[in-house]
Motif scaffolding. Structure first.
Motif, short mmCIF file in Angstrom:
data_model
loop_
_atom_site.label_atom_id
_atom_site.label_comp_id
_atom_site.label_asym_id
_atom_site.label_seq_id
_atom_site.Cartn_x
_atom_site.Cartn_y
_atom_site.Cartn_z
N TRP A 13 -15.81 23.24 -18.19
CA TRP A 13 -15.35 22.27 -18.19
C TRP A 13 -13.61 21.78 -18.30
N MET A 14 -14.10 22.27 -17.16
CA MET A 14 -12.51 22.31 -16.02
C MET A 14 -12.41 20.93 -15.94
N ALA A 15 -13.45 19.95 -15.49
CA ALA A 15 -13.30 19.42 -15.01
C ALA A 15 -12.95 18.11 -15.61
N SER A 16 -12.60 17.88 -17.03
CA SER A 16 -11.79 16.85 -17.44
C SER A 16 -10.92 17.07 -17.80
N TRP A 17 -10.24 17.96 -16.93
CA TRP A 17 -8.54 17.65 -16.50
C TRP A 17 -8.56 17.38 -15.32
N ALA A 18 -9.10 17.40 -13.60
CA ALA A 18 -8.84 17.49 -12.60
C ALA A 18 -8.07 17.31 -12.33
N SER A 19 -7.22 16.34 -12.55
CA SER A 19 -5.97 15.20 -12.10
C SER A 19 -4.57 15.65 -12.99
N ALA A 20 -5.12 15.81 -14.11
CA ALA A 20 -4.29 16.08 -15.48
C ALA A 20 -3.34 17.41 -14.56
N ASP A 21 -4.43 18.42 -14.12
CA ASP A 21 -3.24 20.03 -13.52
C ASP A 21 -2.74 19.30 -12.34
N GLN A 22 -2.21 18.73 -11.92
CA GLN A 22 -1.77 18.10 -10.48
C GLN A 22 -0.11 17.49 -11.72
N ALA A 23 0.43 17.58 -11.26
CA ALA A 23 2.16 17.79 -11.95
C ALA A 23 2.25 15.61 -11.38
N GLY A 24 1.88 15.84 -10.27
CA GLY A 24 2.42 14.15 -9.89
C GLY A 24 1.72 12.89 -10.64
N ASN A 25 0.23 13.92 -11.09
CA ASN A 25 0.07 12.66 -11.86
C ASN A 25 0.10 13.00 -13.46
N ARG A 26 1.12 13.99 -14.14
CA ARG A 26 0.45 14.45 -15.21
C ARG A 26 1.57 13.17 -16.13
N THR A 476 4.61 14.13 -5.19
CA THR A 476 4.72 12.29 -5.27
C THR A 476 4.32 11.83 -5.18
N CYS A 477 4.19 10.82 -6.19
CA CYS A 477 3.49 9.58 -6.18
C CYS A 477 3.31 8.91 -5.42
N GLU A 478 2.08 8.03 -5.14
CA GLU A 478 2.11 6.68 -3.67
C GLU A 478 2.21 5.68 -4.73
N LEU A 479 2.83 4.59 -4.13
CA LEU A 479 2.90 2.99 -4.94
C LEU A 479 1.87 3.00 -4.62
N ILE A 480 0.51 2.27 -5.47
CA ILE A 480 -0.20 0.98 -5.10
C ILE A 480 -0.21 -0.13 -5.84
N VAL A 481 -0.90 -1.17 -4.64
CA VAL A 481 -0.57 -2.61 -5.03
C VAL A 481 -2.19 -2.96 -5.56
N ALA A 482 -3.20 -3.27 -6.36
CA ALA A 482 -4.34 -3.66 -5.69
C ALA A 482 -5.05 -5.13 -6.80
N ASN A 483 -4.08 -6.40 -6.20
CA ASN A 483 -4.64 -7.29 -7.12
C ASN A 483 -5.23 -8.49 -5.58
N PRO A 484 -6.14 -9.47 -6.62
CA PRO A 484 -6.41 -10.51 -5.63
C PRO A 484 -6.34 -10.87 -4.30
N ASN A 485 -4.74 -11.02 -4.28
CA ASN A 485 -4.07 -11.31 -3.18
C ASN A 485 -3.42 -10.49 -2.86
N ARG A 486 -3.55 -9.37 -3.25
CA ARG A 486 -2.62 -7.91 -2.09
C ARG A 486 -2.83 -6.32 -2.46
N SER A 487 -3.51 -5.90 -1.53
CA SER A 487 -4.03 -4.51 -1.47
C SER A 487 -3.47 -3.69 -0.51
N ALA A 488 -2.45 -3.28 -0.67
CA ALA A 488 -1.28 -1.85 -0.07
C ALA A 488 -0.87 -0.46 -0.81
N VAL A 489 -0.97 0.25 0.17
CA VAL A 489 -0.03 1.77 -1.02
C VAL A 489 1.08 1.91 0.35
#
Length: 623
Positions: A13-26, A476-489
């Motif tokens: 059951w806990m797999a549904s919220w694996a990432s939701a449990d992290q404060a950085g991804n709330r 702390t969040c990273e900033l991710i950009v990913a589109n056909p012209n640009r990909s970076a973290v």
């Protein structure tokens, strides 16, 4: 006998919220594609005192009866219930989920005067609603119902319930993105749904054993999940309103409905009534809301509903309020949203964001449109809202009607876990942090994003594929950009953003060249707490595990063009850019749409993390 997959779903059951449990991804849900199932025990609550506008009320119950086409039959069945409700405060607040009705029925004005709301249930009641290979059929049965009920004099439909949502997997993210969030031929729309079932479980540490375990030692409510079929249309331990895709209030329906109850205990069973009574006790304890889904088909007796009302009043008194869906909508708008609803008058995004701004476990509200720019932060100690400003407009209704509001990106960049919001568009540029009192602009927030090509959240009304995600579990969040012209973290530092040594895997993007969802989902496939990648469009499918902040998503589970094999991962988005109806929970990928309904077993395509994604063995998998 319990099916093997039923045991597996219970174990994991806990797999549904694996990432939701992290404060950085709330706050991830604020810019993810429509997902009716994102809430869980770790999600900030929106308690009844926050929106009810009535002192002393702690819980709300919406009685919502399904399938009406004959007003006379429903009047006969409902009259004892309506009369009992009227004895409480002079009204009979109840919602009737309706297929088709004579707009001139003489019964309707009487019901409206008593407090009844007549709501939408599709005109043809297809089960599942998405089936037959033609989404236009589903939109038609939905639209015709909305337009017909909106034309009834004195009626103001706001809510929808998916046919058969309590007995089969008929709910789909595709429905919310491609049908609900749009308008009808008459320009009408709804703003509330009650199709997702609510399961109270033994994993809720707030609940004592006598409430959640029955006299036989079984989980009181989990036993109602049918064991003769696969049922995944539910959320766990979240009896609160929540927002889907910026356009829809979800009011979860209690598991069991009367169909689920008779399926286990038989028709009109006193055992079922006892469990309903316990559900009311839990609801008051958690200060929440649920609807009760029932029918006039002999599965529950009207007198049992009256007995349930008697129980709630006798035990909890004025702490429990009975409302219709229309009542709930009006109170949410008035007392939570300062009369700024989720959807503007034309049905578009109204710039309302419901999120926990100060990370105290309670939902707050940001309203940012041309009329109002404010932040409303709830004080649970004082039981009231504190209102301050908000620095930027999030929904410009003067813009091209075809453009969606995709400029705001939410995440966590402060050690205290408070919210941050980034906007880089044609009309606004800045990064703001909530400091506990107000929003403060960070001078370092955007200047380094112009290195090696500017990073925008939106340009010319198109989503540019920027997201804030905590990929390494440091809060702390990273900033991710990913589109056909640009990909970076980029990584957040005391001097602003610094480009990381890794990016998304090659040819994996968040949005396509038109700014549409490209088919990427962040999923913790191996349950180590990191955000892994699943990517699937009409041309290829891939899954990559995150390994480290230096190497990124370097472990490839699979990454290949489509070969037309039935075993391939289903697309998350279609070739036309539309949502294909996929979501992830219980260590599975599920897909429900018009091509799976009445075709696939249980109306779903299923892909197991262990078997189909080739994720290394996990003791929590249950498989």
């Amino acid at each position: 006998m319990q099916r093997p997959w039923a045991a597996a779903l219970c174990l994991c059951w806990m797999a549904s919220w694996a990432s939701a449990d992290q404060a950085g991804n709330r706050l991830n849900y604020l810019d993810e594609p429509a997902n009716p199932y994102y809430v869980g025990p770790a999600t900030a609550r929106l308690s009844t005192p926050q929106w009810i506008g009535e002192e002393g009320v702690e819980a709300v119950i919406v009685f919502a009866i399904d399938d009406m086409a004959d007003a006379a039959r429903y009047e006969s069945f409902l009259r004892p219930i309506l009369d009992r409700l009227k004895q409480i405060d002079g009204r009979a607040p109840l919602s009737i989920m309706t297929k088709s009705i004579d707009p001139q029925s003489p019964q309707l004005p009487t019901w409206f005067a008593e407090g009844v709301s007549v709501e939408c249930h599709t005109q043809d009641h297809p089960c599942p609603c998405l089936q037959g290979g033609k989404i236009e059929n589903t939109k038609s049965t939905f639209d015709r119902c909305v337009d017909q009920l909106s034309a009834v004099p004195g009626n103001h439909p706001v809510a929808f319930r998916m046919p058969c949502c309590d007995s089969m997997n008929s709910v789909s993210p595709r429905f919310f993105t491609e049908i609900f969030s749009r308008t009808t031929p008459g320009g009408r729309f709804l703003s509330m749904d009650s199709s997702v079932m609510l399961l109270f479980t033994a994993h809720d540490e707030q609940l004592p054993p006598e409430l959640i375990v029955d006299e036989t030692g079984q989980e009181r409510f989990r036993k109602y999940i049918p064991t003769d079929r696969l049922m995944v249309n539910y959320v766990e331990d979240y009896p609160y309103p929540y927002v889907i895709d910026h356009s829809c209030w979800e009011i979860p329906a209690l598991m069991p409905s009367d169909w689920d109850a008779q399926h286990l205990n038989g028709k009109c069973s006193p055992k079922s009534l006892r469990d309903y009574e316990v559900a009311v006790d839990i609801l008051v304890r958690k200060q929440g809301i649920f609807s009760i889904c029932f029918h006039p088909h002999g599965w529950i007796d009207a007198q049992q509903i009256v007995s349930l009302i008697d129980y709630a009043v006798a035990k909890h008194g004025s702490k429990v309020k009975f409302l219709s869906f229309l009542d709930v909508q009006r109170r949410l708008d008035a007392h939570l949203l300062a009369q700024q609803p989720l959807r503007a008058a034309d049905g578009r995004d109204n710039g309302v964001r419901v999120c926990d701004v100060n990370h105290d476990g309670y939902m707050d509200v940001v309203i940012a449109n041309q009329d109002t720019c404010q932040t409303r932060v709830w004080s649970p100690a004082a039981g009231q809202w504190k209102t301050t400003g908000f620095p930027v407009v999030l929904a410009d209704r003067s813009a091209d009607p075809a453009a969606r509001s995709t400029a705001d990106r939410w995440g966590v960049l402060r050690a205290d876990g408070a919210a941050s919001v980034l906007v880089r568009s044609d009309v606004a540029d800045g990064l703001w942090h909530y400091d506990g009192q107000d929003w403060m602009k960070d001078d370092k927030g955007t200047r380094s994003l112009d290195h090696q090509g500017s990073v925008f959240t939106q340009q010319a009304g198109r989503d540019c594929g920027v997201r804030l995600r905590d990929v390494d579990r440091d809060g702390t969040c990273e900033l991710i950009v990913a589109n056909p012209n640009r990909s970076a973290v980029y990584q957040w530092t005391e001097n602003g953003w610094a480009i990381a040594s890794f990016a998304l895997p090659e040819n994996i993007v968040i949005v396509d060249a038109q700014g549409r969802d490209a088919g990427l989902r962040w999923v913790d496939l191996d349950e180590d707490g990191d955000l892994d990648i699943v990517f699937s469009d009409s041309r290829r499918a891939a899954a990559h595990l995150f390994t480290s902040i230096k190497a990124g998503w370097s472990r490839v589970l699979f990454d290949a063009p489509r070969q037309g094999q039935a075993s391939e991962l289903p697309p998350i988005v279609r070739a036309d850019g539309s949502n294909n109806g996929a979501w992830f929970s219980h260590r599975h990928m599920w897909v429900q749409n018009e091509d799976t309904g009445k075709v696939e077993p249980e109306h779903l395509l299923q892909r197991s993390f262990d078997r189909d994604f080739h994720v290394p063995g996990n003791p929590n998998s249950g498989e």
